[in-house]
Each structure stands twice: as C-alpha cells, then as structure tokens.
Design an enzyme around this catalytic site. Structure first.
Site, mmCIF file in Angstrom:
data_model
loop_
_atom_site.group_PDB
_atom_site.id
_atom_site.type_symbol
_atom_site.label_atom_id
_atom_site.label_comp_id
_atom_site.label_asym_id
_atom_site.label_seq_id
_atom_site.Cartn_x
_atom_site.Cartn_y
_atom_site.Cartn_z
ATOM 1 N N LYS A 34 12.981 -6.106 -3.293
ATOM 2 C CA LYS A 34 14.200 -5.415 -2.863
ATOM 3 C C LYS A 34 15.433 -6.081 -3.466
ATOM 4 O O LYS A 34 16.362 -5.409 -3.908
ATOM 5 C CB LYS A 34 14.280 -5.384 -1.325
ATOM 6 C CG LYS A 34 13.247 -4.437 -0.738
ATOM 7 C CD LYS A 34 13.162 -4.452 0.783
ATOM 8 C CE LYS A 34 12.005 -3.519 1.197
ATOM 9 N NZ LYS A 34 11.829 -3.385 2.635
ATOM 10 N N GLN A 71 13.099 -6.783 7.871
ATOM 11 C CA GLN A 71 11.754 -6.566 7.320
ATOM 12 C C GLN A 71 10.695 -6.669 8.420
ATOM 13 O O GLN A 71 10.683 -7.617 9.205
ATOM 14 C CB GLN A 71 11.487 -7.606 6.211
ATOM 15 C CG GLN A 71 10.217 -7.387 5.430
ATOM 16 C CD GLN A 71 10.253 -6.160 4.527
ATOM 17 O OE1 GLN A 71 11.311 -5.658 4.151
ATOM 18 N NE2 GLN A 71 9.086 -5.649 4.184
ATOM 19 N N ASP A 95 16.960 1.885 6.859
ATOM 20 C CA ASP A 95 15.541 2.238 7.017
ATOM 21 C C ASP A 95 15.367 3.561 7.773
ATOM 22 O O ASP A 95 14.287 4.140 7.763
ATOM 23 C CB ASP A 95 14.817 1.162 7.854
ATOM 24 C CG ASP A 95 14.238 0.048 7.012
ATOM 25 O OD1 ASP A 95 13.768 0.340 5.904
ATOM 26 O OD2 ASP A 95 14.230 -1.107 7.485
HETATM 27 N N1 L34 Z 1 12.057 -2.740 7.719
HETATM 28 N N2 L34 Z 1 9.944 -3.124 6.868
HETATM 29 C C1 L34 Z 1 11.113 -2.449 6.832
HETATM 30 N N3 L34 Z 1 11.347 -1.449 5.926
HETATM 31 C C2 L34 Z 1 10.409 -1.136 5.019
HETATM 32 O O1 L34 Z 1 10.623 -0.119 4.166
HETATM 33 C C3 L34 Z 1 9.208 -1.833 5.004
HETATM 34 N N4 L34 Z 1 8.221 -1.611 4.064
HETATM 35 C C4 L34 Z 1 6.820 -1.743 4.473
HETATM 36 C C5 L34 Z 1 6.661 -3.094 5.178
HETATM 37 N N5 L34 Z 1 7.784 -3.429 6.028
HETATM 38 C C6 L34 Z 1 8.989 -2.826 5.969
HETATM 39 C C7 L34 Z 1 8.339 -1.996 2.770
HETATM 40 O O2 L34 Z 1 9.394 -2.299 2.253
HETATM 41 C C8 L34 Z 1 6.104 -1.714 3.135
HETATM 42 N N6 L34 Z 1 7.125 -1.979 2.155
HETATM 43 C C9 L34 Z 1 6.885 -2.239 0.792
HETATM 44 C C10 L34 Z 1 7.906 -2.511 -0.118
HETATM 45 C C11 L34 Z 1 7.633 -2.790 -1.445
HETATM 46 C C12 L34 Z 1 6.356 -2.792 -1.905
HETATM 47 C C13 L34 Z 1 5.331 -2.532 -1.030
HETATM 48 C C14 L34 Z 1 5.604 -2.256 0.314
HETATM 49 C C15 L34 Z 1 6.087 -3.134 -3.326
HETATM 50 O O3 L34 Z 1 6.917 -3.682 -3.997
HETATM 51 N N7 L34 Z 1 4.870 -2.839 -3.827
HETATM 52 C C16 L34 Z 1 4.456 -3.113 -5.186
HETATM 53 C C17 L34 Z 1 3.448 -4.256 -5.246
HETATM 54 C C18 L34 Z 1 3.939 -5.496 -4.612
HETATM 55 C C19 L34 Z 1 2.905 -6.602 -4.596
HETATM 56 O O4 L34 Z 1 2.568 -7.092 -5.684
HETATM 57 O O5 L34 Z 1 2.456 -6.964 -3.507
HETATM 58 C C20 L34 Z 1 3.758 -1.861 -5.708
HETATM 59 O O6 L34 Z 1 3.788 -1.649 -6.915
HETATM 60 O O7 L34 Z 1 3.185 -1.145 -4.883
#
Ligand code: L34
Length: 283
Positions: free
Chosen positions: A52, A96, A119
């Site tokens: 983020k 988060q 959010d």
């Molecule tokens: N308050 N909590 C709040 N808001 C959110 O919108 C979230 N979420 C979920 C968990 N908790 C939260 C997220 O941000 C899930 N989530 C989230 C954000 C980013 C990624 C995955 C989940 C992400 O960057 N995924 C990458 C891989 C990351 C890695 O290597 O672990 C992808 O390409 O899917």
C-alpha cells in the site's frame, strides 16, 4: 484454455489515472494523505501494508504508517484513531485487519470518521452502499467489478455465485453484483451441494480462505472465475482458493494469485483516498 485476467496491469491503469488527478490537486496546493495503522507483527499484513505504501509513492499520495505494538490497549488504539480523525492533513484512515484478538474490531472500525473511512467498513458507509448512496466502495469487491468488466462479459442478467459471506468481501461483493443487475447467490461453508450452485455460475467469486477449494469440476465451462484467496503454502508460495491448474482448462477467464485481486484492492484504495481528499476539499 482460459484467458488470464492481468490484475497487475489493470491496477496500474487505475493508479495512473489516480496519479493524474493527485498531480492536479497538488498544483492547486492540495496534498493527499493516507494513514495506515498496523498493529502487531503479522507477516502477511506487513507485506500488504508495504504494498500500500509503494502504491501511495507511485501515485503521489503521502502515506503515514502508524505502527503499534501488538499489546496496545483498546482505549489507546481508539484514541490514536480519534487523533487521526481530528488531523485535517489526513484524508484517509485504514486500520489493517485482522487485529490481535484482544481488540474489539467492530468498535475500532466505528471509531473511524466515516468521511475518512477509505475501506468503507464503517456501518454508515456499509448502509449507504445498501441504498446506493455511497461515497466509497470497499476496495476488494470494487476491484473485482473492474476485473470482471475488463473481460467484456456483461454482469447484467448473469448468474453470479459468491462463495464466502464475510463483511469485507462476500457480503459487499453480492451487493455490488446486485447493483449491476447480476442474479446473485451467496454460498458459504454451510451450503448444501455447493457444486450445484457453482456449476451454474457465469461469474464465480471464490472468497473462502481455503487453498484450492474450487476445482475444475465445480466450474461452468467458459465462466469468469475470480480468486480472492491468498493462502501461503508451506514452501512459501502463494495459492488461491481456486485450483488454478485445473480451473484454467475449463474457465473462460480467470484471475491468478498473486497478480489478480490483490493489486486491484490496492489500486481501489488509492482511488478511495483521492475521492476522500476531493470530498473533504469540496471538489
Ligand atoms: N483494513 N484490512 C483492511 N483493508 C483491506 O483492504 C484489507 N485487505 C485484506 C486484509 N486486510 C485488510 C487487504 O489489503 C487483504 N488485502 C490485501 C492487500 C494486498 C494484497 C493482498 C491482500 C497483495 O498485495 N497481494 C499480492 C501478493 C502479496 C504477497 O506477496 O503476499 C498479489 O499479487 O496478490
């Protein structure tokens, strides 16, 4: 073989558009700022929060990371959020999730000023979405709608099946698909004969939290399959809720993990933060 939906690419397009507007605001003297609150040391949360921050850097949004020890008390956390509510330099606040178990997540979310709730988790914002008068849409479901739109498949009139009924993904996802005139079924861990529902889905959203839960037999040939799961395997690799290797032989379109829904969630957060800043400046 399915077309693979490139979430990273689509997220970059969203972020490029946000950047243009953020730059314009800067020219008129307005800086956009997001506060991200992280409690404790959950390794997955740290990765997401880092991603983020990188996105903020890319689009020109100032990011303030606020880290707390996992033993912080409820009162301390609520009072820190109140300070952020009162700080007029901060446009968006994100706590988060998940939080350590001793904290009351619902009360924490309610303590965020709804106008800064990027959010869209605050009950006021959830209620506004229900009646179609919203300012923000929750990032993951909103990102998924963009991913579906990118396929050219029209949601209107389609059988949409959402597997999972969380407040963060399943329930708001059902609402957004309903608003787009999909015919929506919400399934979950207690659903009898799940396969009979998923097999009929033109659009299938898997948000279960169990690795490889949806396999090829459960998918209608040609369907749009959206995988919200991010399960970390013992070898460190990421794995979705959909068994990608078999599913891609049946689906028409499918999102990968990583590189699918995750990057879109973050891109939509950038959009929401921009929107919060504009609203707070009466633009
Ligand atoms: N308050 N909590 C709040 N808001 C959110 O919108 C979230 N979420 C979920 C968990 N908790 C939260 C997220 O941000 C899930 N989530 C989230 C954000 C980013 C990624 C995955 C989940 C992400 O960057 N995924 C990458 C891989 C990351 C890695 O290597 O672990 C992808 O390409 O899917």
């Amino acid at each position: 073989m399915a077309n693979i939906i490139n979430g990273k690419l689509i997220a970059n397009q969203v972020k490029n558009n946000v950047k243009l507007e953020v730059d314009k605001l800067k020219e008129s003297g307005i800086e956009v700022c997001l506060a991200v609150v992280l409690v404790g040391n959950d390794p997955a949360s740290k990765v997401y929060v880092r991603n983020k921050k990188l996105a903020c850097d890319k689009v020109g949004i100032i990011s303030k990371e606020i880290l707390f020890d996992e033993n912080i008390s409820q009162n301390e956390l609520v009072s820190a959020i109140k300070d952020l509510n009162n700080d007029n330099k901060i446009n968006g606040i994100l706590v988060q999730l998940p939080l350590p178990r001793h904290l009351d997540e619902k009360e924490i979310i309610r303590s965020i000023d709804p106008v800064k709730d990027v959010d869209a988790f605050h009950p006021v914002n959830v209620g506004k979405i229900m009646i179609g008068e919203y300012d923000f849409l929750p990032c993951t479901p909103a990102g998924i709608v963009d991913l579906i739109d990118s396929t050219g498949v029209d949601i209107c009139g389609k059988n949409c099946v959402v597997v999972g009924r969380s407040n963060i993904v399943g329930k708001p996802m059902a609402m957004l698909l309903t608003n787009r005139s999909g015919t929506v079924t919400v399934c979950h861990s207690k659903t009898n004969k799940l396969i009979e529902f998923t097999k009929k889905a033109d659009i299938l959203v898997a948000a279960v939290g169990v690795a490889n839960f949806i396999n090829a037999d459960m998918i209608k040939p040609g369907a749009v399959v959206i995988d919200v799961g991010i399960n970390r395997m013992q070898d460190g690799k990421l794995c979705g809720d959909v068994d990608f290797a078999s599913a891609e032989k049946v689906a028409g379109y499918i999102t990968p993990v990583p590189g699918g829904v995750g990057p879109m969630t973050i891109a939509k957060l950038m959009e929401n933060t921009l929107r919060a800043a504009k609203k707070q400046n009466s633009i």
